[in-house]
Motif scaffolding. Structure first.
Motif, PDB file in Angstrom:
ATOM      1  N   UNK A 157     -16.342   0.521   3.081  1.00 44.96           N
ATOM      2  CA  UNK A 157     -16.517   1.957   3.860  1.00 44.96           C
ATOM      3  C   UNK A 157     -15.766   2.682   4.244  1.00 44.96           C
ATOM      4  N   UNK A 158     -13.886   2.333   3.192  1.00 47.71           N
ATOM      5  CA  UNK A 158     -13.090   3.233   3.408  1.00 47.71           C
ATOM      6  C   UNK A 158     -13.275   3.951   2.355  1.00 47.71           C
ATOM      7  N   UNK A 159     -13.079   2.974   0.974  1.00 42.60           N
ATOM      8  CA  UNK A 159     -12.700   3.247  -0.340  1.00 42.60           C
ATOM      9  C   UNK A 159     -13.883   4.371  -1.393  1.00 42.60           C
TER      10      UNK A 159
ATOM     11  N   UNK B  59     -10.516   3.063  12.610  1.00 40.08           N
ATOM     12  CA  UNK B  59     -10.545   2.638  10.876  1.00 40.08           C
ATOM     13  C   UNK B  59      -8.968   3.300  10.999  1.00 40.08           C
TER      14      UNK B  59
ATOM     15  N   UNK C 201      -7.761  -6.099   7.961  1.00 44.18           N
ATOM     16  CA  UNK C 201      -8.624  -6.784   7.592  1.00 44.18           C
ATOM     17  C   UNK C 201      -7.676  -8.192   7.070  1.00 44.18           C
TER      18      UNK C 201
ATOM     19  N   UNK D 200      -7.740   3.395   8.359  1.00 53.16           N
ATOM     20  CA  UNK D 200      -7.429   4.027   5.817  1.00 53.16           C
ATOM     21  C   UNK D 200      -7.301   5.473   6.575  1.00 53.16           C
ATOM     22  N   UNK D 201      -8.913   5.670   7.504  1.00 52.91           N
ATOM     23  CA  UNK D 201      -9.332   6.981   7.151  1.00 52.91           C
ATOM     24  C   UNK D 201      -8.287   7.905   7.335  1.00 52.91           C
TER      25      UNK D 201
ATOM     26  N   UNK E 125     -13.554  -2.453   3.349  1.00 56.33           N
ATOM     27  CA  UNK E 125     -12.940  -1.624   2.366  1.00 56.33           C
ATOM     28  C   UNK E 125     -13.865  -0.723   1.790  1.00 56.33           C
TER      29      UNK E 125
ATOM     30  N   UNK F 108      -8.815   7.937  -4.121  1.00 49.52           N
ATOM     31  CA  UNK F 108      -8.551   6.979  -4.231  1.00 49.52           C
ATOM     32  C   UNK F 108      -8.006   6.654  -6.471  1.00 49.52           C
TER      33      UNK F 108
END
Lengths: 333, 471
Positions: free
Chosen positions: A102-104, B452, B69, B454-455, A100, B461
């Motif tokens: 990596x993503x955030x 991935x 995840x 989420x990318x 996570x 964020x």
């Protein structure tokens, strides 16, 4: 009994899956371990960008291997996981945080330092846990009648701590040589400077493990020392790779250090298999003891024959698309 | 107090699996909805469909990523906490769960990539095809998982040799007696979850007058869908219940709170089941109705919980009340769908703030219903891990101590807590950002990967720089 031994085929598939995982997730875990030591934030961006497009695919092998073990060698699954209970938890927690982060990290500015930390610690913990698994495997497990009967922390010995640290150093070495290949300028110079130190650390651990292993396990001692065996070729080739690695770093070659680091891992891995073969749950159970029913192995093999080439092609394509150097200030957002 | 590794392991498994279930149950439904939106765009060329599809694909990417995840842990649970069970059932569960991994890989590698990142790179038809394949892929994934679960509930096609299950017929084992009921019930639950979330979010946008045209389309579509699906789910649930009556009568008795085998069984609306005295306190029920539902006769006989010895009974109160939560929400859903029809008939469906607010409030209910339903079916088969053949206690890892189990239970809660808080917070931001005008939608980077997911979302964020938030 059918003509061909499915268990042998499965041993080859799982063995292949494990080394693919170790090599591919190894260098990106290694970059995570090196992360806090990087000279500046620019280098960290380059490190991250050099693995961002591929690390996810690398972990495919872990999931595939895990599920494949349950399907083909359930005894491994039902002994290793209880025996390494706490270690497995730490590894999963490490991999999740790393995933996570990596993503955030890329989506965050204000709190980026927290994601950096999660990335580094997640990588380090996961690498250590995997190395400790290797140590625990060499030590063997207290198994009675196909059931693990040992304690929660039996695996945690000075020996497994050493292999844990050794694998961290090994992954870091893979990471450093990967960075040599993928970076330039001051980032690459830094990678060149740390590679020999990491190689030294790996060789020290390698040496201690090689001397210690025959002491921990009588079978291993007999296998290596009772007679001069063909298997000596593996450690010799591993040493040759280490020497070539050192020389290529000194000569500032770009691709060869990574290739030689891969070779060092592959031959060490083959040496380890040679020590134990055909035992898969040491000290007593062979691959045939650990195997699932032939009809189950066959049923799953059909799917695997189909999926493995696709996974390989997908992986190769990913690496091909992202070939070449990662430049400072370029890449992922 | 002595720490019980069995109880702690059950709690841990329940926590991890329920936490995980939230995500796929939503993405499975949403994937079909996205495919439908792509299909409508392809057919009509109306860009409203395209923008809706784009927006919901971003949401899909984030939720799918969280599902991946949280799912990693699942595949290790069987070995760490239930190693005797893993070894005994590996001949079936190993291949079946592996095939789920294989399916997921193909789904992610081949089609999810095109769906998430290929919008401007492939022809529309190919993009539509990818969307359909992702939708089908999520169903195939759930097919394997539900087959594994159903087999544990109603084992079939096996032979027990030295305490290990050997498969004699893959077809009988995979398509075991409760499989199709569970698969249909769960598939429908996924559609309902997707439907209520999309309806609720569309209503939320309408309350704020954002993207009115597109959100009206989305809401209208969802309400028609829910009008059909909510009663259909009740019918499927009823068939599933009859199947449970046939194969797991004790579970069904616990769901009804019926202790003694008897005829003219009332449908209990309220009761406090007491395991010690094997009776209910404060029963309020509708006479004969349970008998009528289950046997289609007022004097039909319904089996009682005490047909099973006390140590082979499930925790009745948990099963009884979870079942009422699930059914109660189901009834509420039917009511909300019917109210939508009524308002539509009066032409006020998009103008009633009360109704729109109700839809927003309904967003959480399908998740609650799904979790309650899983608690019914999982707690209801206790003490059996493989029904009638292997108990939880027999399946437990022999070397596991209470302290170890407690350590990881707390650990997983902490890890998932962080993932969940960040993930939900981020999901809120993606939804809050809403649909962007076409030109603001960032083209995908080359480094973004389908593995991935989420990318695919570019929302930052933190900070206040969300586009469209003040629109």
């Amino acid at each position: 009994m059918m003509g061909l031994d499915l268990t042998l085929i499965w041993a080859a598939i799982i063995g292949f899956g494990i080394i693919m995982y170790v090599l591919m997730d190894g260098f990106d875990l290694g970059l995570g371990i090196l992360y806090p030591f990087a000279p500046d934030e620019e280098s960290r961006d380059v490190m991250m960008n050099s693995i961002a497009p591929i690390w996810d695919g690398n972990e495919t092998w872990l999931v595939l291997g895990g599920a494949g073990l349950l399907g083909a060698f359930p005894l491994v699954y039902s002994v290793f996981l209880p025996a390494l209970y706490i270690g497995v938890f730490l590894m999963l927690a490490g991999l999740i945080f790393r995933g996570i982060s990596f993503e955030f990290r890329f989506k965050s500015k204000k709190n980026r330092h927290w994601w950096n930390r999660a990335f580094c610690w997640g990588s380090a913990v996961a690498a250590f846990a995997q190395g400790a698994v290797v140590g625990a495997y060499i030590q063997g497990f207290a198994v009675v009648d196909f059931v693990y009967v040992g304690g929660a922390l039996d695996w945690l010995t000075p020996f497994s701590v050493l292999t844990g640290l050794g694998l961290m150093a090994g992954y870091a070495l893979l990471g450093a040589t990967w960075l040599i290949l993928k970076s330039e300028g001051h980032v690459q110079a830094w990678a060149y400077s740390i590679a020999p130190k990491l190689l030294l650390a790996v060789l020290v651990v390698f040496g201690i493990v090689s001397l210690w292993t025959p002491l921990v396990s009588l079978e291993v001692r007999a296998r290596w020392l009772d007679q001069l065996h063909l298997i000596w070729v593996f450690p010799i080739l591993a040493m040759a790779c280490a020497a070539m690695l050192y020389r290529s770093v000194k000569r500032q070659q770009e691709g060869l250090p990574f290739v030689m680091a891969l070779g060092l891992f592959i031959f060490t891995y083959l040496g380890l298999i040679a020590s134990k073969w055909p035992v898969i749950v040491p000290p007593d159970y062979t691959i045939w003891d650990a195997a699932s029913a032939p009809e189950s192995q066959l049923f799953l093999l059909v799917g695997m024959i189909f999926v493995i080439p696709v996974v390989l092609a997908y992986t190769a394509w990913s690496y091909w698309v992202f070939r070449g150097k990662v430049k400072v200030g370029e890449g992922y957002h | 107090m002595e720490l019980d590794p069995l109880l702690l392991s059950r709690l841990q498994f329940a926590f991890v699996v329920l936490f995980h279930a939230i995500f796929p149950v939503f993405t499975i439904g949403l994937a079909s909805y996205i495919a439908l939106l792509h299909g409508l765009f392809y057919k009509t060329g109306n860009t409203a469909w395209d923008r809706l599809a784009l927006f919901w694909t971003k949401v899909f990417a984030v939720v799918f990523g969280m599902g991946v995840v949280s799912g990693i842990v699942m595949s290790f649970q069987f070995g760490t906490n239930w190693s005797n069970f893993a070894l005994a059932t590996s001949n079936f569960l190993g291949p079946v769960l592996s095939y789920e991994v294989v399916t997921a890989f193909f789904l992610e590698a081949a089609f999810l990539g095109v769906l998430l990142f290929g919008r401007n790179k492939v022809p529309e038809g190919v993009h539509l095809f990818a969307a359909i394949m992702v939708a089908i892929g999520t169903f195939i994934s759930s097919f394997w998982i539900l087959s594994a679960n159903s087999w544990m509930q109603t084992p079939a096609g096996y032979e027990l040799i030295d305490g290990r299950f050997h498969i004699t017929s893959w077809a009988e084992a995979i398509f075991n007696p409760s499989f199709w009921y569970r698969f249909t019930h769960m598939g429908m639950a996924s559609f309902l979850t997707g439907g209520f979330v999309v309806a609720g979010v569309s209503a939320w946008f309408l309350l704020r007058q954002r993207d009115v045209e597109a959100n009206k389309k989305a809401l209208s579509m969802c309400l028609w869908l829910l009008l059909v699906l909510t009663p259909a789910q009740a019918v499927i649930g009823d068939f599933h219940g009859l199947n449970t009556l046939e194969h797991q009568p004790t579970k069904l008795a616990a769901m009804e709170g019926n202790w003694e085998t008897q005829s003219n069984v009332p449908l209990l609306l309220f009761a406090i089941p007491d395991q010690d005295t094997q009776t209910n306190r404060f029963e309020i029920g509708i006479p004969d109705l349970a008998s009528i539902i289950l046997t289609h006769r007022a004097d039909g006989e319904v089996p009682g919980i005490n047909e099973a010895a006390p140590e082979e009974q499930p925790p009745v109160a948990i099963v009884f009340w979870s079942f009422r939560v699930m059914v109660g929400i189901g009834v509420l859903m039917i009511g909300v769908a019917l109210a939508g029809l009524l308002l539509r008939w009066k032409g006020r469906v998009f103008e009633s703030p009360l109704y729109l607010k109700t839809l927003v409030a309904m967003i959480g209910t399908p998740f609650l219903a799904v979790l309650a339903g899983w608690i019914v079916t999982e707690a209801g088969r206790a003490p059996w891990l493989v029904y009638g053949l292997m108990t939880h206690a027999q399946g437990l890892t022999p070397s596991l101590t209470g302290a170890m189990a407690l350590f990881t239970l707390i650990g997983y809660m902490a890890v998932y807590g962080v993932v969940f808080v960040v993930g939900i917070y981020y999901l809120g931001r993606v939804i809050g950002e809403g649909m962007l005008p076409g030109s603001d939608e960032k083209d995908s980077d080359e480094v973004e990967r389908p593995k991935r997911p989420l990318s695919a979302a570019h929302t930052p964020l933190e900070g206040d720089d969300i586009k469209g938030a003040n629109a």
